[in-house]
Design a protein around this motif. Sequence first.
Motif, PDB file in Angstrom:
ATOM      1  N   ILE A 127     -88.655 -47.638 -15.141  1.00  0.00           N
ATOM      2  CA  ILE A 127     -89.854 -47.807 -14.301  1.00  0.00           C
ATOM      3  C   ILE A 127     -89.586 -48.784 -13.162  1.00  0.00           C
ATOM      4  O   ILE A 127     -89.869 -48.504 -11.984  1.00  0.00           O
ATOM      5  N   THR A 159     -86.844 -47.437 -10.683  1.00  0.00           N
ATOM      6  CA  THR A 159     -87.383 -46.316  -9.895  1.00  0.00           C
ATOM      7  C   THR A 159     -88.298 -46.836  -8.788  1.00  0.00           C
ATOM      8  O   THR A 159     -88.213 -46.398  -7.628  1.00  0.00           O
ATOM      9  N   PHE A 160     -89.159 -47.775  -9.141  1.00  0.00           N
ATOM     10  CA  PHE A 160     -90.077 -48.368  -8.146  1.00  0.00           C
ATOM     11  C   PHE A 160     -89.284 -49.103  -7.066  1.00  0.00           C
ATOM     12  O   PHE A 160     -89.587 -48.996  -5.866  1.00  0.00           O
ATOM     13  N   TYR A 169     -87.574 -46.672  -4.738  1.00  0.00           N
ATOM     14  CA  TYR A 169     -88.580 -45.970  -3.927  1.00  0.00           C
ATOM     15  C   TYR A 169     -89.039 -46.827  -2.748  1.00  0.00           C
ATOM     16  O   TYR A 169     -89.132 -46.340  -1.606  1.00  0.00           O
ATOM     17  N   LYS A 186     -90.877 -29.779 -13.870  1.00  0.00           N
ATOM     18  CA  LYS A 186     -92.154 -30.079 -14.506  1.00  0.00           C
ATOM     19  C   LYS A 186     -92.587 -28.910 -15.384  1.00  0.00           C
ATOM     20  O   LYS A 186     -92.343 -27.752 -15.064  1.00  0.00           O
ATOM     21  N   THR A 200     -95.273 -36.184 -20.950  1.00  0.00           N
ATOM     22  CA  THR A 200     -94.343 -36.590 -19.888  1.00  0.00           C
ATOM     23  C   THR A 200     -93.876 -35.375 -19.095  1.00  0.00           C
ATOM     24  O   THR A 200     -93.824 -35.412 -17.855  1.00  0.00           O
ATOM     25  N   ILE A 236     -95.663 -36.391 -15.862  1.00  0.00           N
ATOM     26  CA  ILE A 236     -94.980 -37.580 -15.351  1.00  0.00           C
ATOM     27  C   ILE A 236     -93.613 -37.301 -14.735  1.00  0.00           C
ATOM     28  O   ILE A 236     -93.107 -38.112 -13.964  1.00  0.00           O
ATOM     29  N   LEU A 244     -92.344 -38.397 -11.260  1.00  0.00           N
ATOM     30  CA  LEU A 244     -92.194 -39.820 -10.977  1.00  0.00           C
ATOM     31  C   LEU A 244     -90.769 -40.323 -11.222  1.00  0.00           C
ATOM     32  O   LEU A 244     -90.414 -41.412 -10.777  1.00  0.00           O
ATOM     33  N   LYS A 290     -88.156 -39.017 -10.018  1.00  0.00           N
ATOM     34  CA  LYS A 290     -87.302 -38.524  -8.935  1.00  0.00           C
ATOM     35  C   LYS A 290     -86.367 -39.599  -8.401  1.00  0.00           C
ATOM     36  O   LYS A 290     -85.187 -39.339  -8.133  1.00  0.00           O
ATOM     37  N   THR A 328     -85.307 -42.346  -9.911  1.00  0.00           N
ATOM     38  CA  THR A 328     -84.596 -43.128 -10.934  1.00  0.00           C
ATOM     39  C   THR A 328     -83.104 -43.150 -10.611  1.00  0.00           C
ATOM     40  O   THR A 328     -82.471 -42.099 -10.495  1.00  0.00           O
TER      41      THR A 328
END
Length: 658
Positions: free
Chosen positions: A299, A302-303, A306, A323, A428, A432, A435, A437, A439
Amino acid sequence: MTLKLLYDEVIERVTEEIRSGHSSRRHDRALPHIHKVGTPPKQNVLKEIKETAMETFFADKPLSHFKGQPASRKLVLGLQAVFPILQWGRGYDLGKFKGDLVAGLTIASLCIPQDIAYAKLANLKPQYGLYSSFVAPLIYAFMGSSRDIAIGPVAVVSLLLGTMLTDQISDFESHDYLRLAFTATFFAGITQMALGFLRLGFLIDFLSHAAIVGFMAGAAITIALQQLKGLLGIKNFTKKSDIISVMRSVWTNVHHGWNWQTIVIGLAFLAFLLTAKYLAKKSKKMFWLSALAPLASVIVSTFFVYITRADKEGVAIVTHIEKGVNPISAGDIFFSGKYLGPGIQIGVIAGLIALTEAVAIGRTFAAMKDYSVDGNREMVAMGTMNLIGSLTSCYVSTGSFSRSAVNYMAGCQTAVSNIVMSIVVLLTLVFITPLFKYTPNAVLASIIIVAVIGLIDIDAVVLLWKIDKFDFLACMGAFFGVIFKNVEIGLLIAVVISFAKILLQVTRPRTVALGKLPGTKVYRNIYQYPSATQIPGMLIIRVDSAIYFSNSNYIKDRILRWLQDEDESRKESSFPTIEYLIVEMSPVTDIDTSGIHAFEDLYKSLQKRGVQLILSNPGPIVTEKLYASKLMDMIGEDKIFLSVGDAVATYGSKADQV
């Protein structure tokens, strides 16, 4: 002259009577100690074969609880045998669900990043790892007998699949590569189910513990080294798995292939994950820290990528995870064509390795909680979940040690924790996955490195060295085979050395000389007990193995060498020469026709030397075969004794003085 002849005749008769009386008294003195060897009643041949087969394949008597039950009850018991959840589910309550809910959520937080990373090990797209943690755990929860095992992809099997599949199809982006992965998974499931239904689970025990320790350690190092690609940001990396090729690929890219931003991200999160693992290991109450650290790393990283757009600076990212729920893949399996053979071969090997790991994990945690795991039922459950998984876009799944340990520490009560984990993975997949992408691959590499470190068990290796040097050799052979060649060669070496150990122990069993412990009637190994004294005029040998065609000649020759060596050593001492050879047969569980012939040859060789052969304490099977053969007539029933003490008391003229 007549009187002298009469006198000589009288003296001769008296002397004979005295000798006879002395012998009689000597035997009378021994009689209270003599016990006749019992002869087992003759059994029907078909009945004996049936009993042997039942003991081999149905020792647990799986159908015994069906006897005397009405048809409706038999149906219920049959369903419970296939689906254990119907049995323990009746007593399920809210208290157990609370424990399973917490455990399921905890292992889900660990499995999601691991699944994405392990799929890369198998050279598959990330979603296939998540697919495998959705379908397989659901099926196992209904069919498995372990309360603690957590199901999903694992590092070793993922690496094995990736290596073997790439050997067949180098382009792992092609659709045929994916089809071959599903084919291998299908036949892995077939193999596991067959072992369970045919009750052949004992075959996986031919992989010794020592070989598994070495194989796992070698695979862990191989997996960790391959993660240098993601950790250092190298784009052009070798597809080989041996340590020389990997290190060469790393150093040839040192000037232009390494990406410093990737290295900073990878090392930072590697340090974080190792710290969390250390704290969790130091305090059991902190287990959740190690479990949540991988997801937290994903998490945060990844953030970070981004908002900084580090991917523009060369930091490799996941880019895309499909997905939605698992698509049907039944039509993608090769049931014919050139890839059918490789698919079966890869599936059998992967299935056996997956099964070995799962059974070992299940038994470990079952022992900790004092309940039993049905090995054959586990095989059927594992096989079913992989077979169905292959039809729903999954690859080979099994029990994960790291997740099972977290599951156990989190307080799981039943297999419902797997259902909770599966539902979280489903959510997930549905909501999810986009989200993930951004990582970074470096974080996934760090997660894998930390996960596989636990597969290196140095304490076990040290213990192997202390206990059994041959086991240590098996361990090292498997280890070096994996790291210097590949996982298949390492596995082959492990199997070969394990079989070599079995063959060596079967073909070269131990024989030891026995002596009498002072002040007792106990006979023990003279090397283990130096105070044990040998009987004058006698040599007592114990054979520590069943006697078969593979070792019968060796045992005969070894006994004769014992006799020759003892004769030579006793000539130099005051001990009289050997007149009786006693073979202690209590460890001899069975003997075949080759063994009988070897003893016949031994008897003839001893006769030429003027030595009498005596047998002590043969078991029921051996005794039955002695009576069925000519050997009993050759030796004589009076030479078969219940114990060494009985034989010595009967034939040892100086036994009472020892």
